[in-house]
Structures are given as structure tokens and as C-alpha cells.
Scaffold this motif. Sequence first.
Motif, PDB file in Angstrom:
ATOM      1  N   LYS A 143      59.581  -4.276  37.263  1.00 25.54           N
ATOM      2  CA  LYS A 143      60.760  -5.020  36.783  1.00 25.54           C
ATOM      3  C   LYS A 143      61.921  -4.046  36.689  1.00 25.54           C
ATOM      4  N   GLU A 144      63.071  -4.519  37.119  1.00 19.31           N
ATOM      5  CA  GLU A 144      64.256  -3.653  37.079  1.00 19.31           C
ATOM      6  C   GLU A 144      64.686  -3.463  35.632  1.00 19.31           C
ATOM      7  N   GLU A 145      65.009  -2.214  35.317  1.00 16.50           N
ATOM      8  CA  GLU A 145      65.490  -1.899  33.974  1.00 16.50           C
ATOM      9  C   GLU A 145      66.988  -2.104  33.927  1.00 16.50           C
ATOM     10  N   LYS A 146      67.474  -2.628  32.822  1.00 13.28           N
ATOM     11  CA  LYS A 146      68.906  -2.800  32.660  1.00 13.28           C
ATOM     12  C   LYS A 146      69.533  -1.474  32.257  1.00 13.28           C
TER      13      LYS A 146
END
Length: 70
Positions: free
Chosen positions: A64-67
Amino acid sequence: MEWIKTSERLPNDFQKVLVFWREHSEPMIDTAFWQNDAKRFDGKHWVRMEDKVTHWMPLPEPPKEEKDAG
């Protein structure tokens, strides 16, 4: 995830998976997709017929892409 023997089950047509085979007794792992009509796995730069690839497994979910913290 566990490796699945190609003798037991093959992936869905054009499903991208991890594949395992031995080449000159060296273990090889790569991504490929199964072409049911041709009875082969196609990698980016190679083709292996069903009897060369002995095991496969579905690809894991991507991370999952990290913000950004800023």
C-alpha cells in the motif's frame, strides 16, 4: 502462500504469477503468465512449456502506498 505443482493445477489463462523451474540444476524464479491455448508460460524474455515449469503461485498484493508525512 504456497507453491502449486503444475501437475496439480495451472493458473487461469493470462494470469500473471510467480513460476519456478530448474535450468541446468539451478533454481529459477520469475514472473510469467499462462497461455492456455499454447500450453505454455510466457515471461518477459522467455517461453517455457508446461513441463519445464514445475511450480507456480499467485503474485502477492502490492504494498500500500504511504501518504507523505509533509
